[in-house]
Scaffold this active site. Structure first.
Site, PDB file in Angstrom:
ATOM      1  N   HIS A  60       0.851  -1.189   0.000  1.00  0.00           N
ATOM      2  CA  HIS A  60       0.000   0.000   0.000  1.00  0.00           C
ATOM      3  C   HIS A  60       0.886   1.238   0.000  1.00  0.00           C
ATOM      4  CE1 HIS A  60      -3.847  -1.949   0.469  1.00  0.00           C
ATOM      5  NE2 HIS A  60      -3.294  -2.778   1.332  1.00  0.00           N
TER       6      HIS A  60
ATOM      7  N   CYS B 258      -0.604   2.064  -4.993  1.00  0.00           N
ATOM      8  CA  CYS B 258      -1.301   3.286  -5.369  1.00  0.00           C
ATOM      9  C   CYS B 258      -0.267   4.403  -5.485  1.00  0.00           C
ATOM     10  CB  CYS B 258      -2.336   3.670  -4.315  1.00  0.00           C
ATOM     11  SG  CYS B 258      -3.636   2.455  -4.149  1.00  0.00           S
TER      12      CYS B 258
END
Lengths: 697, 384
Positions: B146, B188
């Site tokens: 992440h 991301c």
């Protein structure tokens, strides 16, 4: 820097014409301004507070799954027809057994569980409920002491089965509860066993469990709550002494009480009555004692799975009478019109909702507020909250009669799928529920108002109190200075002391009245609730008379010389009410909100009636009339009667006192802080307002 | 003339330090999954899929550093115990018998990650957990987890910032730990992680631009979680078509990413990387394919055909014939080799050696050399 400072100083000196008086800081100026115009602002703030409460259904947000780990509905259901037929067989067996045999159905269920491969045990418990004890209010769950001289006349037997997670660490568990009355349980109740039996059959063979599963079949002969509470108490605080109960009855429960780690969540499943709608209905009950709620994520998961996967009609409790109220409808229409207007002005403003939605939302919100304010759990899930376990009760109403076999299969499948999905989600959790809200009000199963929003209404309502108190105090001091020939200049700051004495005395009285029921309960002999309430009423009023007689200046009927200035008295009363409300808002917000709705207008509007009558001006007469009405409503018994009428329950005329007593008894039995609020904040403030109303000034 | 040659010697030693002339000799891969918890199953599956791919394309296990922050295979929630899948068809178990996880669980920290890159280990760390690359190494660094704007989360507890990464890469460059480095990140806002990179020879590719999310590809409803991320899924789809001998270029890999399918825009940064992407085969990073250069002798410093001939000419006759046979055996190889394929480093040394051989009076050269060195020392000390 130095020069700047000097400039500033020079400026100040110039503006103040040479005097060294320093201008007060802006915040102080603002305070002074607010206090000076307190009548206007108090009306504005209170109106805004009420408006904010009415607007809440518009501000409700859609719920969302906040915890990433939950992932509801991402796994395919693994339920097979075999599981369902297992569940159906269990229900059939129970029916047959109860037709042919007398006695322990528990054994049958126990046998079913152990056939599935679960560890089974039985627990005997006493149906004895909670007793009022003044010191038990905030002490959390009872340290349920086993009585030595228990009789075998009445006891219940719980059955619990534990499926161990095949590769789990055994430190966490999920609890499924199905309350079932083994003696009088109807056909619908047995269906809940069928659903859970179906699920249990599946869970016994899956490989993905990380938490142990406990299925508790609670003996609901003595109510739903008690057996669950008794089981939880024994689960969390083991007793090392053999209870006498063990010897009772034929069922041997001497085998060890088994445990399975801390509980991550608990689901209580009940099936009752037929659904009024075309679909099967699922009602969610979440309120635990003192307005505590389970984490919103738990409700979200159940709601999501029930609506989007299993096609249940999900609802939460609402005040039905509000749905048809015309005034709320008008308000809803106004909001709708305003919303539409705003939308035409700026297409981004989309806060308007249709009137029907508004009515639904308000009715649900009112019920949510009421259940939280009452502080009584709405189901057996309340027992779990005492141990900080998130739990909800699911009440399923099927749309078919209980003996329809074909429909039953489908019903079991869908019910078990819903539970399977929820359990699989909770099973994915790595920590306790913590991500989503704990403080919220529901306006529909999928809409909520968070604490940050609903606090505004209360804050606005209460904000006017300190302002008015300050302004009244200033007025009172001026009046005192003018009236007394002997200016007590040295004790200028002590003027509130007389008033404070009175306020304190009445609060003390309130405390004693709060504790009185404990002593009344100790009175030997059997008394009906009405008798007890009469006893309570007479002792309280005589106590009040004694208070008025002994403490000079306390009574509204004492001569003017002893009496304090009413403005100062009102100022101190308002301060006390403010402190009481703020404290209560921390303990149980909903109680404080409803209390503030009553107490704030009463405290603000009350004025001595005599001068008003003497002046004969319409404005003051109107004020006096309003305060009379508010004070009449504000009397706790009256309030109880009105709320009963509002919620559509008929009054049984003369037995009002008795009903009130029973109601209060339930409040303290559930350790509701609302009881404390009524006795220690509302009642004294109400009495003080009476004193002000009849003040001989 | 002699002085010129001495200056050449000095220059040679400087040229050696720049390392640009070194050739690609070995391949390494550092594959990192930075997130733990069951619902991040896909990150582990991503990393294991890539592990399988680079192994299939020829990087041996001993040259792969595999870092997995959690053990999904043995998670109690896994319906398929001890197996990890990256597709819902469950055809390929990524967690087979021969998976060597070098750093697992709570060992996967920012500190350990930076230690692996920079090679600053404690003495006790075994060789298998070290990145023992050299100036001829091509390194593939794959990270998934992440991320956010210029950071990548490790273990839900700490972060690797783009500065940290750039700093580590710079250290690696200075310590000559790689020739070329390819950083592939599937998180991301992956592109932001490359913002601070400055070292030459670094090629970076990320799954998404700033402000974009990287999405999972699909959900396995038996396991109950998403099993692979889009970027990695399409990367793997590209590599599944290749075998070890294919010549697909990096350019074709980069062009294979379709923003519509990825639901994010793959970003690649090439300004630090000289070669033309269309000419670089993907196996330069994702495999271990390189030219073999024949060397006659492993241990001799000046090992070259021409120098050998010179030395051999002074050898006794009886050994000469034997050597000639060897020479003849080597001839076919020699012919196959083009001039380009010759190692420039070896070539340079050979040339130098030839010139040194031509001197008749070696003593003069040595004396002159000493004089020059004294001269240089004097100048440098006076400057200081």
């Amino acid at each position: 820097m130095a020069t700047e400072k000097r400039d500033k100083e020079e400026e100040e000196v110039k503006t103040d014409d040479g005097s060294l008086k320093i201008k007060p800081r802006p915040i102080v100026q603002l305070g002074i301004f607010l206090v000076a115009h307190s009548p206007v602002f108090s009306v504005v703030f209170s109106a805004a507070g009420v408006l904010a409460l009415l607007i809440l259904p518009l501000l409700a947000k859609n719920t969302y799954i906040s915890e990433n780990a939950l992932m509801p509905g991402s796994a395919r259901s693994m339920l097979s027809n075999r599981d369902v037929s297992d569940g159906s067989k269990l229900v059939k067996d129970i029916k047959n057994y109860r037709l042919n045999h007398e006695g322990q159905v528990q054994k049958l269920i126990g046998k079913y569980m152990s056939e599935m491969g679960a560890e089974v045990y039985y627990q005997k418990f006493h149906p004895e409920g909670n007793q009022f004890h003044p010191l038990h209010f905030f002490s959390g769950p009872d340290s349920y002491t086993l009585l030595d001289n228990v009789s075998c006349a009445s006891y219940g037997v719980n059955v619990a089965g534990i499926i161990r997670a095949p590769r789990g660490d055994g430190k966490e568990s999920i609890v499924l509860v199905t309350p079932y009355d083994f003696i009088n349980g109807g056909d619908y109740e047995a269906l809940s066993l069928g659903i859970t039996g179906t699920l249990f059959s599946l869970l016994a063979r899956v490989t993905w469990l990380s938490k142990d599963i406990i299925w508790l079949v609670a003996d609901s002969r003595y109510g739903d709550y008690r057996p669950v509470a008794a089981w939880l108490t024994e689960y969390h605080s083991p007793s090392f002494k053999d209870s006498d109960l063990l010897k009772c009855g034929e069922l041997n429960t001497a085998d060890k009480f088994r445990r399975a780690g801390t509980m991550a969540a608990a689901l209580v499943l009940k099936v009752d009555g037929r659904s009024e709608r075309f679909e099967d209905t699922l009602s969610i009950y979440a309120e635990a004692s003192n307005g505590q709620m389970p984490n919103l994520d738990l409700i979200n998961v159940v709601n999501y799975l029930a609506v989007h996967r299993q096609g249940f009609y999900v609802k939460v409790e609402k005040v039905v009478s509000l749905l048809s109220s015309s005034w709320l409808k008008i308000i809803g229409e106004i909001f709708e019109a305003v919303g539409k207007l705003a939308h035409t002005l700026n297409p981004d403003w989309n806060f308007g909702i249709p009137t029907a939605d508004y009515l639904e939302g308000s009715a649900t919100l009112a019920s949510s507020l009421y259940s939280q304010a009452l502080g009584i759990p709405t189901g057996p899930h309340g027992a779990f909250r005492d141990y900080q376990v998130d739990a909800i009760t699911l009440k399923v109403s099927p749309r078919f009669p209980p003996d329809s076999k074909t429909r039953q299969h489908d019903f079991f499948l869908r019910g078990a799928k819903l539970l399977e999905g929820t359990i699989r989600s909770v099973n994915n959790l790595l920590e306790k529920f913590h991500q989503s809200f704990f403080l919220y009000l529901l306006t529909s199963p999928s809409k909520f108002i968070s604490v940050g929003v609903y606090m505004i209404a209360f804050a606005l309502l209460v904000a006017s109190l300190p302002m008015v108190a300050a302004s009244l105090y200033i007025d009172g001091c001026k009046a005192l200075n003018n009236s007394t020939l002997n200016p007590a200049g040295n004790f200028k700051s002590w003027k509130w002391l007389d008033a404070a004495k009175q306020v304190f005395a009445l609060h003390l009285f309130g405390l004693i009245v709060t504790l009185l029921p404990y002593f009344i309960c100790q009175v030997p002999g059997q008394h009906s609730p009405s008798n007890r309430s009469i006893m309570w009423g007479t002792t309280s009023s005589s106590l009040l008379l004694i208070t008025f007689a002994t403490i000079p200046g306390c009574s509204p009927f004492s001569s003017r010389r002893h009496g304090t200035n009413w403005a100062v008295l009102k100022s101190v009363t308002i301060s006390a009410a403010f402190i009481g409300l703020c404290l209560m808002s921390i303990i149980n917000f909903a109680t404080a909100e409803i209390g503030a709705l009553l107490l704030v207008p009463t405290c603000l509007i009350v004025q001595p009636i005599k001068p008003a009558l003497r002046s004969r001006r319409i404005k003051s007469l109107l004020g006096a009339f309003c305060s009379m009405v508010l004070l009449t409503i504000g009397f706790p018994v009256m309030l109880f009667a009105i709320s009963k009428g509002l919620f559509g329950e008929g009054l049984v005329g003369l037995s009002l006192g008795g009903e009130f007593w029973t109601w209060l008894e339930s409040l303290w039995a559930w350790k509701s802080a609302t009881y404390l609020y009524i006795g220690m904040v509302h009642l004294p403030c109400w009495l003080l307002c009476l004193c002000i109303l009849f003040h001989p000034s | 003339m002699k002085i010129v040659i001495l200056v050449m010697l000095l220059c040679y030693s400087f040229a050696f330090s720049s390392g640009d002339t070194t050739i690609h000799t070995n391949n390494w891969a550092v594959l990192v999954c930075t997130s733990r918890f069951w619902f991040n199953y896909r990150h582990m599956a991503n990393t294991l899929s890539l592990y399988r791919t680079v192994k299939r394309l020829g990087i041996p296990d001993e040259r792969i550093i595999l870092m997995l922050a959690d053990d999904m295979a043995c998670n109690a929630r896994n319906e398929y115990p001890a197996q990890v899948f990256n597709n819902e068809n469950h055809k390929l178990n990524l967690y087979g018998d021969n998976v060597e996880v070098d750093y697992r669980g709570y060992e996967v920290t920012v500190e350990n990650f930076l230690r692996v890159l920079t090679g600053r280990h404690e003495n006790a760390v075994p060789r298998s957990k070290r990145l023992l690359s050299d100036e001829g190494s091509h390194i593939l660094l794959y990270m998934t987890g992440h991320g956010g704007d210029e950071f990548l989360k490790f273990q839900d507890a700490e972060e690797l910032q783009s500065h940290d990464l750039a700093d580590a890469v710079k250290q690696m460059k200075e310590k000559r730990r790689f020739k070329e480095l390819m950083i592939m990140v599937d998180t991301c806002q992956a592109a932001t992680l490359f913002n601070q990179l400055q070292s030459p020879g670094v090629l970076a590719i990320g799954s998404s631009l700033k402000g974009e999310n990287s999405y999972s590809h699909h959900l396995d409803s038996d396991v109950g979680v998403s099993v692979v991320d889009r970027f990695t899924y399409y990367t793997l789809a590209f590599f599944e078509r290749l075998n070890i001998y294919d010549n697909a270029s990096l350019n074709s890999l980069f062009r294979s990413y379709d923003p519509k399918l990825l639901m994010s825009t793959a970003y690649y940064r090439t300004d630090l990387y000289q070669p033309h992407l269309a000419e670089v085969p993907v196996t330069n990073f994702f495999g271990s394919v390189m030219e073999t250069i024949h060397t006659d002798s492993v241990y001799k410093a000046f090992s070259s055909k021409t120098s050998n001939n010179k030395i051999n000419s002074e050898m006794p006759v009886n050994q000469l014939s034997e050597h000639d046979e060897l020479q003849k055996a080597n001839i076919p190889n020699d012919e196959l080799k083009t001039e380009k394929q010759k190692c420039p480093y070896t070539q340079m040394r050979v040339d130098l050696h030839e010139k040194l051989e031509k001197f008749e009076n070696v003593d003069t050269v040595v004396n002159l050399g000493i004089a020059v060195m004294v001269f240089v020392v004097m100048i440098s000390s006076s400057l200081l």
